[in-house]
Design an enzyme around this catalytic site. Structure first.
Site, PDB file in Angstrom:
ATOM      1  N   HIS A 190     104.179 140.533  34.137  1.00 32.22           N
ATOM      2  CA  HIS A 190     103.003 140.921  34.942  1.00 32.22           C
ATOM      3  C   HIS A 190     103.433 141.810  36.094  1.00 32.22           C
ATOM      4  O   HIS A 190     104.618 141.988  36.335  1.00 32.22           O
ATOM      5  CB  HIS A 190     102.204 139.695  35.406  1.00 32.22           C
ATOM      6  CG  HIS A 190     102.900 138.817  36.400  1.00 32.22           C
ATOM      7  ND1 HIS A 190     104.055 138.117  36.118  1.00 32.22           N
ATOM      8  CD2 HIS A 190     102.599 138.509  37.691  1.00 32.22           C
ATOM      9  CE1 HIS A 190     104.412 137.417  37.183  1.00 32.22           C
ATOM     10  NE2 HIS A 190     103.565 137.648  38.153  1.00 32.22           N
ATOM     11  N   HIS A 223     103.297 141.841  39.456  1.00 30.58           N
ATOM     12  CA  HIS A 223     103.683 141.495  40.832  1.00 30.58           C
ATOM     13  C   HIS A 223     105.094 142.005  41.182  1.00 30.58           C
ATOM     14  O   HIS A 223     105.993 142.007  40.344  1.00 30.58           O
ATOM     15  CB  HIS A 223     103.619 139.979  41.038  1.00 30.58           C
ATOM     16  CG  HIS A 223     102.211 139.472  41.134  1.00 30.58           C
ATOM     17  ND1 HIS A 223     101.865 138.170  40.873  1.00 30.58           N
ATOM     18  CD2 HIS A 223     101.053 140.123  41.450  1.00 30.58           C
ATOM     19  CE1 HIS A 223     100.556 138.023  41.033  1.00 30.58           C
ATOM     20  NE2 HIS A 223     100.038 139.194  41.384  1.00 30.58           N
ATOM     21  N   ASP A 230     107.504 140.809  42.820  1.00 30.64           N
ATOM     22  CA  ASP A 230     108.669 139.925  42.650  1.00 30.64           C
ATOM     23  C   ASP A 230     109.081 139.792  41.179  1.00 30.64           C
ATOM     24  O   ASP A 230     109.997 139.030  40.858  1.00 30.64           O
ATOM     25  CB  ASP A 230     108.414 138.552  43.297  1.00 30.64           C
ATOM     26  CG  ASP A 230     107.298 137.773  42.647  1.00 30.64           C
ATOM     27  OD1 ASP A 230     106.211 138.348  42.434  1.00 30.64           O
ATOM     28  OD2 ASP A 230     107.498 136.589  42.334  1.00 30.64           O
ATOM     29  N   HIS A 231     108.412 140.550  40.308  1.00 31.94           N
ATOM     30  CA  HIS A 231     108.811 140.606  38.887  1.00 31.94           C
ATOM     31  C   HIS A 231     109.136 142.040  38.442  1.00 31.94           C
ATOM     32  O   HIS A 231     109.563 142.252  37.313  1.00 31.94           O
ATOM     33  CB  HIS A 231     107.712 140.009  37.997  1.00 31.94           C
ATOM     34  CG  HIS A 231     107.454 138.569  38.314  1.00 31.94           C
ATOM     35  ND1 HIS A 231     107.908 137.538  37.534  1.00 31.94           N
ATOM     36  CD2 HIS A 231     106.847 137.993  39.387  1.00 31.94           C
ATOM     37  CE1 HIS A 231     107.576 136.383  38.097  1.00 31.94           C
ATOM     38  NE2 HIS A 231     106.925 136.639  39.230  1.00 31.94           N
ATOM     39  N   HIS A 245      96.693 134.146  36.252  1.00 27.86           N
ATOM     40  CA  HIS A 245      97.488 134.487  37.449  1.00 27.86           C
ATOM     41  C   HIS A 245      97.233 135.957  37.784  1.00 27.86           C
ATOM     42  O   HIS A 245      96.883 136.308  38.898  1.00 27.86           O
ATOM     43  CB  HIS A 245      98.957 134.215  37.156  1.00 27.86           C
ATOM     44  CG  HIS A 245      99.892 134.560  38.271  1.00 27.86           C
ATOM     45  ND1 HIS A 245      99.903 133.901  39.468  1.00 27.86           N
ATOM     46  CD2 HIS A 245     100.865 135.515  38.363  1.00 27.86           C
ATOM     47  CE1 HIS A 245     100.832 134.437  40.255  1.00 27.86           C
ATOM     48  NE2 HIS A 245     101.431 135.423  39.599  1.00 27.86           N
ATOM     49  N   ASP A 251     104.658 133.775  35.401  1.00 28.85           N
ATOM     50  CA  ASP A 251     104.008 132.934  36.415  1.00 28.85           C
ATOM     51  C   ASP A 251     102.756 132.249  35.870  1.00 28.85           C
ATOM     52  O   ASP A 251     101.846 131.914  36.636  1.00 28.85           O
ATOM     53  CB  ASP A 251     103.635 133.773  37.648  1.00 28.85           C
ATOM     54  CG  ASP A 251     104.855 134.156  38.480  1.00 28.85           C
ATOM     55  OD1 ASP A 251     105.983 133.764  38.126  1.00 28.85           O
ATOM     56  OD2 ASP A 251     104.661 134.859  39.499  1.00 28.85           O
ATOM     57  N   HIS A 284     109.726 131.059  38.372  1.00 25.59           N
ATOM     58  CA  HIS A 284     110.136 130.552  39.687  1.00 25.59           C
ATOM     59  C   HIS A 284     110.702 129.138  39.597  1.00 25.59           C
ATOM     60  O   HIS A 284     110.329 128.361  38.714  1.00 25.59           O
ATOM     61  CB  HIS A 284     108.931 130.496  40.646  1.00 25.59           C
ATOM     62  CG  HIS A 284     108.416 131.843  41.042  1.00 25.59           C
ATOM     63  ND1 HIS A 284     108.845 132.508  42.166  1.00 25.59           N
ATOM     64  CD2 HIS A 284     107.513 132.668  40.453  1.00 25.59           C
ATOM     65  CE1 HIS A 284     108.225 133.678  42.258  1.00 25.59           C
ATOM     66  NE2 HIS A 284     107.406 133.799  41.224  1.00 25.59           N
TER      67      HIS A 284
HETATM   68 FE    FE Z   1     106.134 135.530  40.841  1.00 24.06          FE
HETATM   69 ZN    ZN Z   2     103.255 136.568  40.058  1.00 22.94          ZN
END
Ligand code: FE
Ligand code: ZN
Length: 255
Positions: free
Chosen positions: A56, A58, A60-61, A114, A133, A171
């Site tokens: 996805h 985001h 942080d990915h 998400h 996530d 995570h």
């Molecule tokens: Fe994440």
């Molecule tokens: Zn995420």
């Protein structure tokens, strides 16, 4: 030969994971939270990065995609519905599409909730699923873009994978998730056992994943919203599973 994996932490609590096909030498990074720890894992294993499989959009990915792509010229595979929000995408995929990492083969499962375009990668022959996530051990992602009903249906799709499928999530949230889950199912013995196991793993600074779908089904309250005892336990006996799920998710947001 079976797939090999290497799991490591990125950023503060993100997991990076490399998937390696010993037959062809192909290696995929599932998401790219941060370039440096992924490069360190490549160096430690001697594997060469050929692909990035994005779950996805985001940051942080996806923050590591551009530096990794520049260095390794790897292919970037991403969900069609989010391709415009993800850098350097080479190939977009949807529900049911197959992607090959050398001789390894993955099926794309759409898991909106998400984010709206979130996908998971299921390597059925290798009994592995990379769920980003959507599903965490004893938890699930926040419902940011979709509806609780969408998220519930996405989790049910993952729950239907074979019980011995090993789940890699985005995570390390297991300890906090267990603390919350105990408030929903204080008498769940599988959850108590998972708590004891996770405590030991974390005390040794070991990851609490992968975990099998079979184990998660017994202890993760977000996969158990259609069990009558779970609904009754939070005062929602007889209510639709998606509503029970929405209530559990809302309680977690405030926990
Ligand atoms: Fe994440
Ligand atoms: Zn995420």
């Amino acid at each position: 030969m079976p797939a090999e994996t290497r799991l490591f932490l990125c950023r503060s609590d993100n997991y990076g994971v490399l998937l390696h096909d010993p037959d062809s030498g192909a290696t995929a990074s599932i998401d790219a939270p941060e370039a440096a720890p992924i490069e360190a894992a490549l160096k430690a294993t001697g594997w060469k990065l050929t692909d990035i499989l994005v779950t996805h959009h985001h940051a942080d990915h996806t923050d590591g995609i551009i530096p990794l792509k520049e260095k390794y010229k790897c292919r970037v595979v991403a969900p069609a519905a989010e391709a415009s929000k993800i850098p350097a995408v080479d190939e977009t995929v949807r529900e049911g599409d197959k992607v090959n990492i050398g001789s390894l083969s993955t099926n794309v499962i759409e898991t909106p909730g998400h984010t709206l375009g979130h996908i998971a990668y299921w390597f059925h022959a290798d009994k592995l699923a990379f769920v980003g996530d959507t599903l965490f051990s004893i938890g699930c992602g926040r419902v940011i873009e979709g509806t609780p009903e969408q998220m519930w249906h996405s989790l049910v799709k993952l729950r239907e994978l074979p019980e011995d499928t090993e789940i890699y999530c985005g995570h390390e949230y297991t300890a906090a998730n267990i603390k919350f889950a105990r408030t929903i199912e204080p008498n769940n013995k599988a959850l108590a056992a998972r708590e004891a196991q996770a405590k030991q793993e974390l005390a040794r600074s070991e990851p609490t994943i992968p975990v099998t779908i079979g184990e998660e089904k017994k202890a993760n309250p977000f996969l158990r919203a259609d069990i009558s005892d779970v609904a009754a336990g939070i005062g929602m006996a007889g209510r639709a599973a998606a509503e029970v799920f929405a209530e559990i998710r809302a309680r977690k947001n405030k926990f």
